[in-house]
Design a protein around this motif. Structure first.
Motif, PDB file in Angstrom:
ATOM      1  N   THR A  19       0.737  -1.271  -0.051  1.00 48.58           N
ATOM      2  CA  THR A  19       0.025  -0.090   0.051  1.00 48.58           C
ATOM      3  C   THR A  19       0.864   1.344  -0.028  1.00 48.58           C
ATOM      4  O   THR A  19       0.190   2.502   0.202  1.00 48.58           O
ATOM      5  CB  THR A  19      -0.987   0.235   1.255  1.00 48.58           C
ATOM      6  OG1 THR A  19      -0.194  -0.148   2.540  1.00 48.58           O
ATOM      7  CG2 THR A  19      -2.022  -1.180   1.271  1.00 48.58           C
ATOM      8  N   PHE A  20       2.159   1.034  -0.123  1.00 49.46           N
ATOM      9  CA  PHE A  20       3.108   2.236   0.045  1.00 49.46           C
ATOM     10  C   PHE A  20       3.268   2.900  -1.302  1.00 49.46           C
ATOM     11  O   PHE A  20       4.301   3.897  -1.397  1.00 49.46           O
ATOM     12  CB  PHE A  20       4.252   2.017   0.855  1.00 49.46           C
ATOM     13  CG  PHE A  20       4.959   0.755   0.108  1.00 49.46           C
ATOM     14  CD1 PHE A  20       5.896   0.829  -0.978  1.00 49.46           C
ATOM     15  CD2 PHE A  20       4.738  -0.591   0.741  1.00 49.46           C
ATOM     16  CE1 PHE A  20       6.396  -0.539  -1.580  1.00 49.46           C
ATOM     17  CE2 PHE A  20       5.402  -1.743   0.290  1.00 49.46           C
ATOM     18  CZ  PHE A  20       6.155  -1.517  -0.645  1.00 49.46           C
ATOM     19  N   CYS A  21       2.885   2.338  -2.237  1.00 55.92           N
ATOM     20  CA  CYS A  21       3.247   2.988  -3.889  1.00 55.92           C
ATOM     21  C   CYS A  21       2.059   2.568  -4.859  1.00 55.92           C
ATOM     22  O   CYS A  21       1.434   1.775  -4.188  1.00 55.92           O
ATOM     23  CB  CYS A  21       4.542   2.545  -4.426  1.00 55.92           C
ATOM     24  SG  CYS A  21       4.703   0.909  -4.876  1.00 55.92           S
ATOM     25  N   PRO A  22       1.960   3.097  -6.013  1.00 50.58           N
ATOM     26  CA  PRO A  22       0.897   2.543  -6.833  1.00 50.58           C
ATOM     27  C   PRO A  22       1.112   1.012  -7.116  1.00 50.58           C
ATOM     28  O   PRO A  22       2.370   0.702  -7.434  1.00 50.58           O
ATOM     29  CB  PRO A  22       1.178   3.791  -7.938  1.00 50.58           C
ATOM     30  CG  PRO A  22       1.966   4.758  -7.332  1.00 50.58           C
ATOM     31  CD  PRO A  22       2.827   4.201  -6.401  1.00 50.58           C
ATOM     32  N   VAL A  23       0.122   0.348  -7.399  1.00 50.36           N
ATOM     33  CA  VAL A  23       0.187  -1.099  -7.810  1.00 50.36           C
ATOM     34  C   VAL A  23      -0.718  -0.858  -9.011  1.00 50.36           C
ATOM     35  O   VAL A  23      -2.018  -0.804  -8.972  1.00 50.36           O
ATOM     36  CB  VAL A  23      -0.102  -2.081  -6.717  1.00 50.36           C
ATOM     37  CG1 VAL A  23      -0.155  -3.600  -7.479  1.00 50.36           C
ATOM     38  CG2 VAL A  23       0.673  -1.862  -5.428  1.00 50.36           C
ATOM     39  N   ASP A  24      -0.081  -1.177 -10.012  1.00 50.72           N
ATOM     40  CA  ASP A  24      -0.851  -1.553 -11.230  1.00 50.72           C
ATOM     41  C   ASP A  24      -1.139  -2.930 -11.821  1.00 50.72           C
ATOM     42  O   ASP A  24      -0.434  -3.563 -12.100  1.00 50.72           O
ATOM     43  CB  ASP A  24      -0.111  -0.720 -12.401  1.00 50.72           C
ATOM     44  CG  ASP A  24      -0.689  -0.453 -13.932  1.00 50.72           C
ATOM     45  OD1 ASP A  24      -2.013  -1.215 -13.915  1.00 50.72           O
ATOM     46  OD2 ASP A  24      -0.230   0.015 -14.633  1.00 50.72           O
ATOM     47  N   ILE A  25      -2.329  -3.410 -11.708  1.00 49.03           N
ATOM     48  CA  ILE A  25      -2.883  -4.384 -12.246  1.00 49.03           C
ATOM     49  C   ILE A  25      -3.262  -4.458 -13.755  1.00 49.03           C
ATOM     50  O   ILE A  25      -4.180  -3.822 -14.457  1.00 49.03           O
ATOM     51  CB  ILE A  25      -4.050  -5.042 -11.423  1.00 49.03           C
ATOM     52  CG1 ILE A  25      -3.921  -5.013  -9.809  1.00 49.03           C
ATOM     53  CG2 ILE A  25      -4.707  -6.147 -11.864  1.00 49.03           C
ATOM     54  CD1 ILE A  25      -4.986  -5.588  -9.137  1.00 49.03           C
ATOM     55  N   MET A  26      -2.057  -4.976 -14.475  1.00 48.56           N
ATOM     56  CA  MET A  26      -1.921  -4.457 -15.866  1.00 48.56           C
ATOM     57  C   MET A  26      -3.097  -5.174 -16.581  1.00 48.56           C
ATOM     58  O   MET A  26      -3.014  -4.241 -17.922  1.00 48.56           O
ATOM     59  CB  MET A  26      -0.498  -4.888 -16.560  1.00 48.56           C
ATOM     60  CG  MET A  26       0.731  -4.503 -15.460  1.00 48.56           C
ATOM     61  SD  MET A  26       2.086  -4.819 -16.384  1.00 48.56           S
ATOM     62  CE  MET A  26       2.240  -6.431 -15.914  1.00 48.56           C
TER      63      MET A  26
END
Length: 336
Positions: free
Chosen positions: A113-120
């Protein structure tokens, strides 16, 4: 399509270093399994991480016990990659990362939760070409992969139920393929009622061709780090059901060459004492996992010969046996 075999390249055949030919790549090594160790070794291979950077990481099933510690990744991203996004795709199997909604809940549970996570593949898919493939001419990947200029492949090296081992090749070969189309192309014969009917040599080749599509797409703007820690024979996709870890922790490797880093990771495991590596070697060989390496070489994805640079000791060139000489029996250390 019938399977073509090349003598000496079977997935159960470990090829010793002296029997390999070709050029050498550089692989960096540290025994420092910590946030600072990860940062130091990444900085040896980060020169081409420019523009918008994606970090391909296996973020794990809920409460996965063996994934790369969140605190290490957070430290690295905050200090070296402050604008980067972690990237993932949804799973092919029905579980806690099968849909984007489920996947995002799992990411929150596991602390990503500390940076963007892109579910591509959240926004669809795209096709990447595959040059000189035996099984494919193109591979379906998460569409958002195309939004990035550089790819940092950060891999927890371990065993794998289908692949024998999961290194950088598996991380992008399976992990960038989208959850419905690409992963089905790799795992399932069209029309089969067995979701996992493709195995052994053919599976390794299909997965490797998928990885090649990603490597070729990013060209010089891709780099690799393998973390040899908490190496269960099970993949992180098995979460809390993973088999207990018995293989000793070894260290961290980094390279610009996907074949060299996976080959060196396998070599380090094979260099362990037999009692220490038996479990993982058996998993690799029974699944024909070594075909990943020989097929990467056939596809000219890199070199299986390398200089192993010990960054802990003034960049001395060492052998895999040197690297694992002082490893200790596995002892689980919980890191957040």
């Amino acid at each position: 399509m019938s399977e073509k075999k090349v003598p000496g390249t079977g997935g159960r055949n470990y090829i010793p270093y002296e029997a390999r030919s070709g050029e050498e790549s550089t692989v960096y090594f540290t025994r420092d399994l910590s946030a600072e160790g990860l940062k130091r070794i990444y900085e040896r291979v980060n020169a081409a991480m420019t523009g918008r950077v994606a970090v391909k990481l296996h973020t794990g099933e809920p409460h996965g016990p063996n994934i790369i510690p969140r605190s290490w990744v957070r430290h690295l991203i905050e200090t070296d990659l402050p604008e980067a996004s972690i990237v993932e795709t949804n799973t092919y199997y029905d579980g806690d990362r099968y849909t984007t909604e489920q996947h995002r809940k799992t990411l929150e549970i596991n602390g990503w939760t500390f940076c963007p996570v892109d579910i591509m593949d959240e926004d669809g898919t795209a096709m990447l070409p595959i040059k000189n493939g035996k099984w494919f001419t193109e591979m379906s990947v998460g569409k958002n992969l195309l939004n990035y200029d550089s790819l940092f492949v950060l891999t927890h090296f371990k065993g794998h139920t289908q692949g024998g081992f999961g290194g950088s090749n598996k991380n992008i070969g399976i992990g960038c393929a989208d959850g419905r189309i690409g992963k089905a192309m790799i795992h399932t014969t069209p029309g089969s009622d067995n979701q996992w009917d493709i195995a052994k040599e053919e599976f390794m080749e299909r997965m490797t061709e998928s990885a090649k599509s990603v490597v070729d797409h990013f060209g010089e703007h891709i780099t690799f780090v393998n973390v040899l820690r908490n190496m269960s024979v099970s993949c992180d996709c098995e979460g809390v059901a993973a088999q207990p870890v018995v293989t000793p922790n070894i260290g961290i490797l980094a390279s610009l060459d996907i074949l060299a880093i996976d080959q060196a990771s396998v070599d380090l495991v094979y260099a362990l004492k037999e009692d220490d590596h038996w479990d993982l070697v058996r998993r690799i060989e029974t699944r024909h996992g070594l075909r990943q390496l020989s097929y990467m070489k056939e596809l000219q994805m890199g070199n299986d010969r390398y200089s192993l640079i010990d960054i802990d000791h003034e960049d001395a060139v060492i052998s895999p046996a040197d690297a694992v000489r002082d490893v200790k029996p596995f002892q689980k250390i919980i890191v957040p």
